[in-house]
Write an enzyme that holds these catalytic residues in place. Structure first.
Site, short mmCIF file in Angstrom:
data_model
loop_
_atom_site.label_atom_id
_atom_site.label_comp_id
_atom_site.label_asym_id
_atom_site.label_seq_id
_atom_site.Cartn_x
_atom_site.Cartn_y
_atom_site.Cartn_z
N SER A 133 29.43 69.48 38.33
CA SER A 133 28.78 70.43 37.42
C SER A 133 27.48 69.88 36.83
O SER A 133 26.65 70.65 36.35
CB SER A 133 29.74 70.81 36.28
OG SER A 133 30.01 69.71 35.44
N LYS B 162 28.89 67.77 29.81
CA LYS B 162 27.92 68.87 29.85
C LYS B 162 26.73 68.53 28.95
O LYS B 162 26.77 67.59 28.17
CB LYS B 162 28.56 70.18 29.36
CG LYS B 162 29.67 70.72 30.24
CD LYS B 162 29.18 71.24 31.56
CE LYS B 162 30.28 71.89 32.38
NZ LYS B 162 31.29 70.91 32.86
#
Length: 228
Positions: free
Chosen positions: A146, A183
């Protein structure tokens, strides 16, 4: 080990900036950030130097993303030779006469338990204390892709400093419900967003009633290829 590429002073400056950015934030700089830092008139000038570094084999460029800059494994080995001698599959070996950090490597985290619980620690790595601009508390083994476009890949070791606060734009380790994720952090007046650096992954919007906690901020990265 192959000889290090012969670089101009400006190319070396850019390479050092890339490495510094990865150590400090966990991600390479954008072209615009390189231009601003080094006083170029435009991002295009930075791109020309990056292309030259790529031709010399010092870096690899990934299309379609502003942070698509990877240090080649040979370049990483050369840059860190004085700090990371004796790399093996099991651990980074201590170096005599150099201040060392003993960092626990956190593998898969069980739901609802502390990230540094003993059962999550796979082993301990010893690294030079001057590898990082800010001292990390642990290494986290990255799972998934990601954060690909920030130069963070499956199997990489993310150096993390424990923190319950983060600034917008920092790469963080966050716990959301039963999951621990890496993230980019963004907080507005009304919400917290956890942003992936891969268009295949959606931004996570943290709802007010969700179980959310920051576990730390990224302060560096050890490429998985260094451990091969």
């Amino acid at each position: 080990m192959p000889d290090s590429p012969k670089l101009t002073a400006r190319q070396q400056q850019i390479l050092d900036l890339i490495r510094s950015s990865i150590e400090r934030t966990g991600a390479p700089p954008t072209r615009a950030e390189i231009a601003t830092e080094l006083g170029f008139r435009s991002a295009n000038a930075a791109e020309e130097h990056l292309q030259a570094l790529a031709r010399k084999g010092a870096i690899e460029l990934v299309g379609g993303t502003s942070r698509g800059i990877r240090l080649k494994s040979d370049t990483l080995r050369s840059l860190n030779a004085s700090r990371l001698q004796g790399l093996g599959r099991q651990a980074l070996l201590p170096l005599p006469g150099i201040a060392q950090l003993a960092l626990p490597l956190v593998g898969r985290v069980a739901a609802g338990s502390p990230i540094l619980a003993q059962e999550h620690i796979d082993q301990t790595y010893h690294v030079g204390a001057d590898m990082f601009a800010r001292q990390p508390d642990y290494l986290l083994k990255v799972r998934g892709m990601s954060m690909r476009d920030a130069g963070i890949f499956e199997g990489d070791l993310l150096a993390v400093q424990k923190s319950k606060e983060a600034k917008n734009g920092q790469i963080v380790v966050a716990r959301l419900g039963d999951d621990v994720t890496v993230k980019r952090f963004r907080k507005t007046r009304g919400s917290i967003e956890l942003i992936a650096e891969n268009p295949d992954f959606k931004t996570i919007v943290v709802e007010p009633d969700q179980d959310f906690e920051l576990e730390g901020v990224a302060v560096g990265l050890i490429r998985n290829s260094l451990l091969m």
